[in-house]
Design a protein around this motif. Structure first.
Motif, PDB file in Angstrom:
ATOM      1  N   ILE A  44       0.841  -1.192   0.000  1.00 27.00           N
ATOM      2  CA  ILE A  44       0.000   0.000   0.000  1.00 27.00           C
ATOM      3  C   ILE A  44       0.876   1.243   0.000  1.00 27.00           C
ATOM      4  O   ILE A  44       2.054   1.191   0.371  1.00 27.00           O
ATOM      5  N   ILE A  45       0.312   2.360  -0.428  1.00 27.14           N
ATOM      6  CA  ILE A  45       1.017   3.639  -0.446  1.00 27.14           C
ATOM      7  C   ILE A  45       0.118   4.701   0.178  1.00 27.14           C
ATOM      8  O   ILE A  45      -1.110   4.574   0.139  1.00 27.14           O
ATOM      9  N   PRO A  46       0.701   5.731   0.766  1.00 28.62           N
ATOM     10  CA  PRO A  46      -0.107   6.774   1.404  1.00 28.62           C
ATOM     11  C   PRO A  46      -0.486   7.871   0.424  1.00 28.62           C
ATOM     12  O   PRO A  46       0.245   8.167  -0.520  1.00 28.62           O
ATOM     13  N   LEU A  47      -1.628   8.484   0.668  1.00 21.05           N
ATOM     14  CA  LEU A  47      -2.064   9.672  -0.047  1.00 21.05           C
ATOM     15  C   LEU A  47      -2.579  10.679   0.958  1.00 21.05           C
ATOM     16  O   LEU A  47      -3.070  10.306   2.031  1.00 21.05           O
ATOM     17  N   GLU A  48      -2.477  11.940   0.620  1.00 24.21           N
ATOM     18  CA  GLU A  48      -2.894  13.016   1.512  1.00 24.21           C
ATOM     19  C   GLU A  48      -3.833  13.937   0.756  1.00 24.21           C
ATOM     20  O   GLU A  48      -3.618  14.261  -0.406  1.00 24.21           O
ATOM     21  N   GLN A  49      -4.900  14.349   1.447  1.00 23.36           N
ATOM     22  CA  GLN A  49      -5.852  15.270   0.848  1.00 23.36           C
ATOM     23  C   GLN A  49      -5.582  16.679   1.354  1.00 23.36           C
ATOM     24  O   GLN A  49      -5.273  16.871   2.523  1.00 23.36           O
ATOM     25  N   THR A  50      -5.704  17.646   0.470  1.00 27.07           N
ATOM     26  CA  THR A  50      -5.567  19.032   0.884  1.00 27.07           C
ATOM     27  C   THR A  50      -6.760  19.424   1.739  1.00 27.07           C
ATOM     28  O   THR A  50      -7.826  18.806   1.670  1.00 27.07           O
ATOM     29  N   ALA A  51      -6.569  20.455   2.568  1.00 27.77           N
ATOM     30  CA  ALA A  51      -7.609  20.815   3.539  1.00 27.77           C
ATOM     31  C   ALA A  51      -8.933  21.165   2.875  1.00 27.77           C
ATOM     32  O   ALA A  51     -10.004  20.892   3.418  1.00 27.77           O
TER      33      ALA A  51
END
Length: 328
Positions: A13-20
Motif C-alpha cells: 500500500i502507499i499513502p495519499l494526503e488530501q488538501t484541507a
C-alpha cells in the motif's frame, strides 16, 4: 478512480494526503462505515487528511483533485532519507524542501504555536506571598486576553509564588513580558514573566542498538570487527548489541558484565522478523534468518573495579560464584 476495495494483510500500500479544502468522506475512498449505516444511525461522514490505497491504484490517484503524496518527514526536516527512491513518500525539490526544513526552535516557537490558534504559555515567578490572584489576573488582562485558570503555586526554597499564564496572542504575551520585566506593573514590580520551556517530542529509541551496530560496520569494516575473537562488549548489560552482532552481522562478540543475559525480547524480535522488515538495512543482516536457530553470544560475568579508602588502595576482580567479588 480508486478501486474502493478492501486492503488485505500482506498487500503493498502507499499513502495519499488530501488538501484541507478537498477532504473527502472516507466512504468516497472505499474505507470507513457504509453510507447506509450512516443514514440509519445518523453517523456523520468522517473526514481524514491521510489514507492508504493499493499500490496498483497509485497511477489513478493523480487524476483525483486535491490529492497528493505526503512529503517524507525525514526529507522535510533533514534533507536526507535513507530509503531514497524506494521511499513511499515524496521528496520535493530543494527549493520546496528548504522552505519546510526549519530547525526545532523555528518549527516549535511560541509564535508559530500562536499562529496555529493555540495559547502562548508563560511562567510568572517571584509573586509576593500576599498577592491577590484576581489583582494579578486584572494586571495581566490589560495587555491582552488570557485564560482565567490561574493558580498560585509555592516556589522551592522561597516564600514567593509562581503560576502559569496563558495568552491567546503572541504579541500580547510579549507586551506583558516587557512591562513586567521593566517593573512597570504597580504592586507586582518583582514579578518576572518568561516563556514556558518547549520540550522536544519523545522519540522512540528501542532500536538504537541497531543504529550503533550499523555504524560500527561502516566505521571499522567487517575485516576489523571479525578479526581475532571479535568484539568485546564491556558492560554489555542484557547483551542486545552482542546478540545483534552475532545473529544479524555474523560478527563474534563477547559480553563482559556481571549480570545475567536477558535475550528473550531480542529473540522475539528475531522470530517476528522485525530485524528484517526494512529492506534498506538488508545489507547489514547477513546472519541467521527469521526461522533459523539463534545463537547466544559468549558471556564473561566479570566485574572490574578500583577504589581507595582509609585502609589503602585495593584492586578487586570479581568473577566468583553468585556474583561475589573476589579480592586479589
Amino acid at each position: 478512480a480508486l478501486c474502493g476495495g478492501a486492503i488485505h494483510a500482506g498487500e503493498i500500500i502507499i499513502p495519499l494526503e488530501q488538501t484541507a479544502d478537498q477532504r473527502m468522506p472516507l466512504d468516497a475512498l472505499g474505507h470507513g462505515p457504509l453510507k447506509e449505516r450512516q443514514e440509519q444511525e445518523k453517523i456523520p461522514a468522517r473526514r481524514k487528511s491521510m489514507f492508504w490505497i493499493h499500490r496498483a491504484c497509485g497511477s489513478d490517484a493523480s487524476s483525483l483533485q486535491g490529492v497528493r503524496i505526503p512529503v517524507c518527514k525525514h526529507w522535510l526536516q533533514r534533507g536526507v532519507c535513507i530509503f531514497g527512491s524506494e521511499c513511499l513518500f515524496s521528496h520535493p525539490p530543494s527549493t520546496e524542501k528548504n522552505q519546510g526544513a526549519h530547525s526545532f526552535e523555528e518549527r516549535r516557537s511560541w509564535q508559530t504555536i500562536s499562529e496555529q490558534g493555540k495559547p502562548v504559555v508563560l511562567h510568572a515567578r517571584n509573586i509576593p506571598s500576599n498577592a491577590d490572584k484576581d489583582e494579578l489576573v486584572n494586571a495581566l488582562g490589560k495587555y491582552g486576553e488570557i485564560a482565567q485558570d490561574v493558580e498560585f503555586k509555592e516556589m522551592k526554597n522561597s516564600e514567593k509564588k509562581w503560576c502559569v499564564v496563558k495568552f491567546f496572542n503572541y504579541a500580547d504575551a510579549q507586551d506583558a513580558m516587557e512591562a513586567f520585566s521593566q517593573g512597570r506593573v504597580e504592586g507586582f514590580e518583582s514579578v518576572k514573566l518568561s516563556f514556558a520551556h518547549l520540550s522536544r517530542k519523545k522519540v522512540k529509541n528501542e532500536f538504537r542498538v541497531g543504529v550503533f551496530r550499523r555504524w560500527l560496520e561502516d566505521k571499522f569494516g567487517l575485516d576489523t570487527l571479525t578479526s581475532g575473537s571479535g568484539v568485546l562488549d564491556v558492560a554489555g548489560g542484557k547483551g542486545e548489541l552482542s546478540f545483534e552482532l552475532l545473529n544479524l552481522s555474523s560478527i563474534p562478540s563477547t559480553v563482559v558484565d556481571p549480570r545475567p543475559l536477558q535475550l528473550h525480547l531480542f529473540v522475539k524480535r528475531l522470530r517476528m522478523g522485525l530485524y528484517h522488515r526494512n529492506s534498506v538495512h538488508n545489507r547489514y543482516n547477513r546472519g541467521v534468518g527469521q526461522l533459523d536457530p539463534f545463537r547466544v553470544p559468549a558471556h564473561l560475568r566479570i566485574h572490574f573495579e578500583t577504589w581507595g579508602d582509609n585502609r589503602g588502595e585495593r584492586d578487586t576482580l570479581g568473577a566468583g560464584e553468585g556474583g561475589k567479588v573476589r579480592e586479589v
